[in-house]
Design an enzyme around this catalytic site. Structure first.
Site, PDB file in Angstrom:
ATOM      1  N   TYR A  30       1.093  -1.432  -0.295  1.00 46.05           N
ATOM      2  CA  TYR A  30      -0.060  -0.216   0.011  1.00 46.05           C
ATOM      3  C   TYR A  30       1.529   1.217  -0.042  1.00 46.05           C
ATOM      4  O   TYR A  30       1.705   1.351   0.488  1.00 46.05           O
ATOM      5  CB  TYR A  30      -0.723   0.218   1.414  1.00 46.05           C
ATOM      6  CG  TYR A  30      -2.471   0.340   0.809  1.00 46.05           C
ATOM      7  CD1 TYR A  30      -3.317   1.041   0.430  1.00 46.05           C
ATOM      8  CD2 TYR A  30      -3.335  -0.980   1.217  1.00 46.05           C
ATOM      9  CE1 TYR A  30      -4.064   0.916  -0.184  1.00 46.05           C
ATOM     10  CE2 TYR A  30      -4.665  -1.134   0.479  1.00 46.05           C
ATOM     11  CZ  TYR A  30      -5.007  -0.083  -0.080  1.00 46.05           C
ATOM     12  OH  TYR A  30      -6.443  -0.481  -0.527  1.00 46.05           O
ATOM     13  N   GLU A  34      -0.412   4.728  -0.501  1.00 49.28           N
ATOM     14  CA  GLU A  34      -1.573   5.476  -0.669  1.00 49.28           C
ATOM     15  C   GLU A  34      -0.552   7.187  -0.712  1.00 49.28           C
ATOM     16  O   GLU A  34       0.173   7.696  -0.282  1.00 49.28           O
ATOM     17  CB  GLU A  34      -2.345   6.384   0.402  1.00 49.28           C
ATOM     18  CG  GLU A  34      -3.619   5.339  -0.093  1.00 49.28           C
ATOM     19  CD  GLU A  34      -4.672   5.135   0.535  1.00 49.28           C
ATOM     20  OE1 GLU A  34      -4.622   5.931   1.869  1.00 49.28           O
ATOM     21  OE2 GLU A  34      -5.550   4.646   0.494  1.00 49.28           O
ATOM     22  N   ASP A  66      -5.987  13.783 -25.646  1.00 46.77           N
ATOM     23  CA  ASP A  66      -5.450  12.248 -25.101  1.00 46.77           C
ATOM     24  C   ASP A  66      -5.401  10.609 -26.457  1.00 46.77           C
ATOM     25  O   ASP A  66      -6.001  10.795 -27.591  1.00 46.77           O
ATOM     26  CB  ASP A  66      -7.332  11.231 -24.828  1.00 46.77           C
ATOM     27  CG  ASP A  66      -7.747  10.341 -24.794  1.00 46.77           C
ATOM     28  OD1 ASP A  66      -6.441   9.911 -24.574  1.00 46.77           O
ATOM     29  OD2 ASP A  66      -8.863   9.970 -24.401  1.00 46.77           O
ATOM     30  N   THR A  72      -3.014   5.561 -22.560  1.00 43.00           N
ATOM     31  CA  THR A  72      -2.646   4.662 -22.009  1.00 43.00           C
ATOM     32  C   THR A  72      -1.428   4.179 -22.450  1.00 43.00           C
ATOM     33  O   THR A  72      -0.688   4.580 -23.052  1.00 43.00           O
ATOM     34  CB  THR A  72      -4.145   3.970 -22.482  1.00 43.00           C
ATOM     35  OG1 THR A  72      -3.722   4.022 -24.245  1.00 43.00           O
ATOM     36  CG2 THR A  72      -5.536   3.976 -22.535  1.00 43.00           C
ATOM     37  N   LYS A  89      -1.931   0.333 -25.832  1.00 45.17           N
ATOM     38  CA  LYS A  89      -2.182   0.136 -26.753  1.00 45.17           C
ATOM     39  C   LYS A  89      -1.048   0.462 -27.594  1.00 45.17           C
ATOM     40  O   LYS A  89      -0.279  -1.091 -27.273  1.00 45.17           O
ATOM     41  CB  LYS A  89      -3.209   1.359 -27.470  1.00 45.17           C
ATOM     42  CG  LYS A  89      -4.425   0.972 -26.000  1.00 45.17           C
ATOM     43  CD  LYS A  89      -5.303   2.245 -26.690  1.00 45.17           C
ATOM     44  CE  LYS A  89      -6.383   2.527 -26.084  1.00 45.17           C
ATOM     45  NZ  LYS A  89      -7.838   1.696 -25.394  1.00 45.17           N
ATOM     46  N   ARG A 126      -1.346  -2.828 -19.027  1.00 43.41           N
ATOM     47  CA  ARG A 126      -2.655  -1.787 -18.650  1.00 43.41           C
ATOM     48  C   ARG A 126      -2.696  -0.844 -17.542  1.00 43.41           C
ATOM     49  O   ARG A 126      -2.553  -0.962 -16.496  1.00 43.41           O
ATOM     50  CB  ARG A 126      -3.875  -2.438 -18.451  1.00 43.41           C
ATOM     51  CG  ARG A 126      -4.897  -2.532 -19.020  1.00 43.41           C
ATOM     52  CD  ARG A 126      -5.652  -3.869 -18.463  1.00 43.41           C
ATOM     53  NE  ARG A 126      -5.308  -4.229 -19.961  1.00 43.41           N
ATOM     54  CZ  ARG A 126      -5.903  -3.680 -21.172  1.00 43.41           C
ATOM     55  NH1 ARG A 126      -6.603  -3.203 -21.770  1.00 43.41           N
ATOM     56  NH2 ARG A 126      -5.802  -4.724 -22.587  1.00 43.41           N
TER      57      ARG A 126
HETATM   58  N1  PLP Z   1      -8.537   7.097 -24.754  1.00 46.05           N
HETATM   59  C1  PLP Z   1      -8.980   6.976 -25.615  1.00 46.05           C
HETATM   60  C2  PLP Z   1      -8.766   7.260 -27.127  1.00 46.05           C
HETATM   61  C3  PLP Z   1      -9.241   4.981 -26.376  1.00 46.05           C
HETATM   62  O1  PLP Z   1      -9.049   4.810 -27.125  1.00 46.05           O
HETATM   63  C4  PLP Z   1      -9.017   4.398 -24.881  1.00 46.05           C
HETATM   64  C5  PLP Z   1     -10.005   2.553 -24.232  1.00 46.05           C
HETATM   65  O2  PLP Z   1      -9.838   2.881 -25.884  1.00 46.05           O
HETATM   66  C6  PLP Z   1      -9.059   4.912 -23.590  1.00 46.05           C
HETATM   67  C7  PLP Z   1      -8.937   5.961 -23.427  1.00 46.05           C
HETATM   68  C8  PLP Z   1      -9.681   4.313 -21.658  1.00 46.05           C
HETATM   69  O3  PLP Z   1      -8.783   3.440 -22.070  1.00 46.05           O
HETATM   70  P1  PLP Z   1      -8.752   2.331 -20.425  1.00 46.05           P
HETATM   71  O4  PLP Z   1      -9.858   0.776 -21.586  1.00 46.05           O
HETATM   72  O5  PLP Z   1      -8.043   1.617 -20.174  1.00 46.05           O
HETATM   73  O6  PLP Z   1     -10.225   2.840 -19.754  1.00 46.05           O
END
Ligand code: PLP
Length: 414
Positions: free
Chosen positions: A50, A52, A195, A221, A224, A230
């Site tokens: 842990y 935090e 994002d 993320t 990918k 993950r």
């Molecule tokens: N943002 C985008 C552009 C994505 O394609 C995805 C997942 O497919 C996410 C965020 C979310 O990621 P997670 O599945 O790890 O929550």
């Protein structure tokens, strides 16, 4: 005791999944094969701890080693994206995005993101997601040619006057013009949030422009195109934003950080920082372009008529069969992909008129243009005769043989 002896049920299912991953061609654009070293640390004793809080400011004792691990992950992440602040604690991409909103917005504030049915993500304001429930969400999309029309985005932004513009997508095959988005955000006094969950591996490999210095805040993320564990990350160059992000992630929306995953993120970043990574990222894009060419030569229509990145979006608007039909037929032939809506969509989101195909996982396996072209031909063969289940079974065997020439994991891992 080994897992095999302690829990045979889960052991057997894990091995079946290993076999599935080895036998099938993985073409889901958001999936990849991570390194055995990443899995090794993810399955380590770090899961027991842990911690935090943040390095040097924890709510628990005994954090001296996990502090070092998290600091290494942060430093590598900053170096990788060439930015000043990084939070490596988000448990997923969705939680990273939730953290960004919580840090910079108040409930009811307006956000402008890409429509889910045009390639955006649920967390970019979809009404079924907390991003569309807590905040007032508005959308831009793509034109019938499959591209973002930045003039239209500008017009919508001037009407809506959002507090934040979200750019980045889950199903968009073209370069995202972050500088243009920032120009629009500045005109209406909005934060620009990029994002880059899908394209992060290409950005750090130098084959897609970086969202820095244009975006105020960037999320991704790590599983990918980055090929790590993950999880999620958030980056910025603004000290005030960084402080707000840290508080939003903990204690805002998360509890104890997943230290085994943070260590695995650090290991993944080490790989992303290597020279080898640039070759991988370039090959992912070269493979996607080769796939696009092959499919177009076989008279299949692609949204935006090609690709700049790791994915291609096939459009079946001019065909009798749907995205769902294609998804099922290719699944029978040993190719895993996913149905997708396309611009000008006439079918429901459960049926769709499109298919999203990605090259990150096959490239990780060692596929080059030659193999990808062959896969493209097989995809066209299946779709040309979509009800021919005997052909699907035959192609499945052929592709299994091809897949086995490119072994990614062995049974010895488990
Ligand atoms: N943002 C985008 C552009 C994505 O394609 C995805 C997942 O497919 C996410 C965020 C979310 O990621 P997670 O599945 O790890 O929550």
């Amino acid at each position: 005791m080994s897992l095999e002896h302690f829990d045979k049920e889960i052991f057997d299912l894990t091995n079946k999944e290993l076999q599935r991953q080895c036998d099938h061609l993985e073409m889901i654009a958001s999936e990849n094969f991570t390194l055995p070293e990443v899995m090794e640390v993810m399955g380590s004793i770090l899961t027991n701890k842990y911690a935090e809080g943040y390095p040097g400011k924890r709510y628990y004792g005994g954090c001296e080693f996990v502090d070092e691990i998290e600091n290494i992950a942060i430093e590598r992440c900053k170096k990788l994206f060439n930015c000043q602040y990084a939070n490596v604690q988000p448990n997923s991409g969705s939680q990273a995005n939730q953290g960004v909103y919580m840090a910079l917005l108040q409930p009811g504030d307006k956000i402008l993101g890409m429509d889910l049915s045009h390639g955006g993500h649920l967390t970019h304001g979809a009404k079924v997601s907390s991003s569309g429930k807590v905040y007032e969400s508005f959308f831009y999309g793509v034109e019938l040619d499959g591209r973002i029309n930045y003039e239209k985005v500008r017009q919508i932004a001037h009407i809506v006057k959002p507090k934040m513009i979200v750019c980045g997508a889950s199903a968009y095959a073209r370069v995202i013009d972050f500088a243009k988005f920032r120009e629009i955000a500045d005109e209406v006094g909005a934060y620009l949030f990029a994002d880059i969950a899908h394209i992060a591996g290409l950005v750090v490999g130098g084959v897609h422009p970086s969202p820095f210095p244009h975006a105020h805040v960037v999320s991704s993320t790590t599983h990918k195109t980055l090929r790590g564990p993950r999880g999620g990350i958030i980056m910025t160059n603004d000290e005030e934003i960084a402080k707000k992000i840290n508080s939003a992630i903990f204690p805002g929306i998360q509890g104890g950080p997943l230290m085994h995953v943070i260590a695995a993120k650090a290991v993944g970043f080490k790989f992303n920082l290597s020279d080898e990574w640039k070759n991988y990222a370039k090959q992912v894009v070269d493979n996607a372009k080769a796939l696009a060419q092959t499919l177009m030569k076989r008279n299949y229509k692609l949204v935006s008529d090609g690709t700049d990145n790791h994915l291609v979006l096939m459009s079946f608007l001019d065909r009798e069969f749907s995205g769902k039909d294609a998804d099922i037929a290719l699944g029978n032939a040993g190719i895993t992909a996913n149905k997708n809506t396309v611009p000008g969509e006439k079918r429901s989101p459960f049926i769709t008129s499109g298919l999203r195909l990605g090259t990150p996982a096959l490239t990780a396996r060692g596929f080059k243009e030659q193999q990808i072209q062959l896969v493209g031909e097989k995809i066209a063969d299946v779709l040309d005769d979509i009800d021919n289940t005997a052909l699907q079974a035959k192609i499945k065997e052929e592709l299994k043989e091809l897949a086995h020439q490119f072994i990614i994991y062995t049974k010895a891992l488990f």
